[in-house]
Enzyme design. Structure first.
Site, mmCIF file in Angstrom:
data_model
loop_
_atom_site.group_PDB
_atom_site.id
_atom_site.type_symbol
_atom_site.label_atom_id
_atom_site.label_comp_id
_atom_site.label_asym_id
_atom_site.label_seq_id
_atom_site.Cartn_x
_atom_site.Cartn_y
_atom_site.Cartn_z
ATOM 1 N N THR A 9 88.659 73.893 33.811
ATOM 2 C CA THR A 9 88.094 74.481 36.525
ATOM 3 C C THR A 9 87.200 75.604 35.725
ATOM 4 O OG1 THR A 9 88.580 76.431 37.887
ATOM 5 C CG2 THR A 9 89.648 77.122 35.615
ATOM 6 N N GLY A 10 86.007 75.713 36.515
ATOM 7 C CA GLY A 10 84.914 76.794 37.060
ATOM 8 C C GLY A 10 85.321 77.660 37.224
ATOM 9 N N LYS A 14 90.821 81.269 39.479
ATOM 10 C CA LYS A 14 91.899 80.197 40.062
ATOM 11 C C LYS A 14 92.584 80.755 38.259
ATOM 12 C CE LYS A 14 89.981 75.720 42.089
ATOM 13 N NZ LYS A 14 90.643 74.196 41.348
ATOM 14 N N GLU A 38 85.214 64.923 38.678
ATOM 15 C CA GLU A 38 85.344 65.261 39.970
ATOM 16 C C GLU A 38 85.313 63.820 41.006
ATOM 17 O OE1 GLU A 38 86.955 68.471 42.679
ATOM 18 O OE2 GLU A 38 86.483 69.653 41.141
ATOM 19 N N ASP A 67 93.627 70.637 41.128
ATOM 20 C CA ASP A 67 92.485 71.085 42.756
ATOM 21 C C ASP A 67 93.263 71.229 44.202
ATOM 22 O OD1 ASP A 67 90.433 69.621 43.008
ATOM 23 O OD2 ASP A 67 90.802 68.666 44.399
ATOM 24 N N PHE A 143 89.748 84.983 46.818
ATOM 25 C CA PHE A 143 88.126 83.927 46.767
ATOM 26 C C PHE A 143 88.478 83.144 48.195
ATOM 27 C CE2 PHE A 143 89.559 80.028 45.019
ATOM 28 C CZ PHE A 143 91.152 80.288 45.341
ATOM 29 N N GLY A 144 87.389 82.329 48.292
ATOM 30 C CA GLY A 144 87.356 80.977 48.834
ATOM 31 C C GLY A 144 87.480 81.385 50.310
ATOM 32 N N HIS A 171 100.522 78.028 47.381
ATOM 33 C CA HIS A 171 100.303 76.489 46.923
ATOM 34 C C HIS A 171 99.959 76.873 45.883
ATOM 35 C CE1 HIS A 171 96.365 78.311 47.633
ATOM 36 N NE2 HIS A 171 95.682 77.122 47.448
HETATM 37 P P1 ITT Z 1 87.174 73.645 39.864
HETATM 38 O O1 ITT Z 1 86.993 72.646 40.481
HETATM 39 O O2 ITT Z 1 86.751 74.421 38.813
HETATM 40 O O3 ITT Z 1 89.174 74.367 39.426
HETATM 41 P P2 ITT Z 1 86.261 74.567 42.615
HETATM 42 O O4 ITT Z 1 86.609 76.198 43.218
HETATM 43 O O5 ITT Z 1 85.805 73.878 42.909
HETATM 44 O O6 ITT Z 1 87.369 75.087 41.006
HETATM 45 P P3 ITT Z 1 88.658 72.901 43.860
HETATM 46 O O7 ITT Z 1 87.892 71.331 43.904
HETATM 47 O O8 ITT Z 1 89.986 72.641 43.340
HETATM 48 O O9 ITT Z 1 88.601 74.097 43.082
HETATM 49 O O10 ITT Z 1 87.910 73.108 45.708
HETATM 50 C C1 ITT Z 1 88.906 74.343 46.234
HETATM 51 C C2 ITT Z 1 88.630 74.868 47.201
HETATM 52 O O11 ITT Z 1 89.816 74.652 48.443
HETATM 53 C C3 ITT Z 1 88.232 76.237 46.604
HETATM 54 O O12 ITT Z 1 86.407 76.229 46.700
HETATM 55 C C4 ITT Z 1 88.362 77.198 47.673
HETATM 56 O O13 ITT Z 1 87.190 77.128 48.823
HETATM 57 C C5 ITT Z 1 89.331 76.230 48.807
HETATM 58 N N1 ITT Z 1 90.568 76.740 48.257
HETATM 59 C C6 ITT Z 1 91.625 76.223 47.266
HETATM 60 N N2 ITT Z 1 92.959 77.172 47.400
HETATM 61 C C7 ITT Z 1 92.641 78.290 47.477
HETATM 62 C C8 ITT Z 1 92.532 80.142 47.778
HETATM 63 O O14 ITT Z 1 94.401 80.249 46.775
HETATM 64 N N3 ITT Z 1 92.698 81.008 47.967
HETATM 65 C C9 ITT Z 1 90.928 80.089 48.686
HETATM 66 N N4 ITT Z 1 90.689 79.543 48.561
HETATM 67 C C10 ITT Z 1 91.205 78.169 48.110
#
Ligand code: ITT
Length: 186
Positions: A9-10, A14, A38, A67, A143-144, A171
């Site tokens: 993962t980047g 996570k 991906e 993912d 995050f996110g 989740h």
């Molecule tokens: P990697 O692919 O490198 O693992 P990523 O952040 O790009 O990192 P994903 O492709 O799985 O990961 O995308 C998941 C996205 O969904 C992430 O960028 C968030 O925007 C959102 N997300 C997933 N889990 C979350 C969480 O626990 N809290 C907030 N947003 C989340």
């Protein structure tokens, strides 16, 4: 458990959350220096499986890939598997704007964890946490999309929860606990 398991993962959030979830099981992860390949697919499971199989083959040792995404009912599940892209482009504000005028704000976070040994088929573990989209972004943790996600029955967004509470409810917590129980029972 012996050494650390490689997590492809980047996203350092996570990694931190997964380590917090797995530490009661004595399992610890380290970030793999390997690209997460991906594919575009309709399910998180397909994306995680493909990335795990490729990374295990490249590195030559067992790997974990995760993912995840936010699935909004009123938007037909969008952004779903495209959550990373949606976050980078329209972000929390864009999602709030898309939700303007919708009474049904129900949504869920979902997560697919794939564990794969070199040359083997990936083993999948899924998790989901139901809730709804808040009307404003609140909180500074996580995050996110955390600032706009309310867990079921909670008035706090995931970004307002402490790390432990988020991992208990999330989740990611469900999927990684399933993985840990499988690994320790395997
Ligand atoms: P990697 O692919 O490198 O693992 P990523 O952040 O790009 O990192 P994903 O492709 O799985 O990961 O995308 C998941 C996205 O969904 C992430 O960028 C968030 O925007 C959102 N997300 C997933 N889990 C979350 C969480 O626990 N809290 C907030 N947003 C989340």
């Amino acid at each position: 458990m012996g050494g650390k398991i490689l997590f492809v993962t980047g996203n350092s959030h996570k990694l931190d959350e997964a380590n917090r979830i797995l530490s009661p099981y004595g399992i610890s992860l380290e970030m793999a220096v390997c690209e997460k390949l991906e594919i575009q697919a309709d399910t998180l499971e397909e994306v995680a499986s493909f990335a795990a199989r490729t990374a295990a083959w490249r590195i030559g040792s067992p790997v974990l890939v995760e993912d995840s995404g936010l699935f909004i009912d009123a938007l037909g599940g969008f952004p779903g598997p495209y959550s990373s892209y949606a976050f980078k482009t329209i972000g929390c504000r864009g999602i709030l704007r898309l939700m303007d005028g919708f009474d049904d704000r129900s949504a869920s976070f979902r997560c697919a964890v794939a564990y794969c040994a070199a040359g083997a088929e990936p083993v999948l573990f899924s998790g989901a946490s139901g809730g709804s989209i808040a009307t404003t972004a609140r909180g500074a943790r996580g995050f996110g999309f955390d600032p706009i996600f309310l867990g079921k029955g909670s008035r706090l967004t995931y970004a307002e929860l402490d790390e432990e509470s988020k991992c208990m409810a999330s989740h990611r917590g469900e999927a990684f606990r399933r993985f840990a129980e499988w690994l320790l029972g395997a």
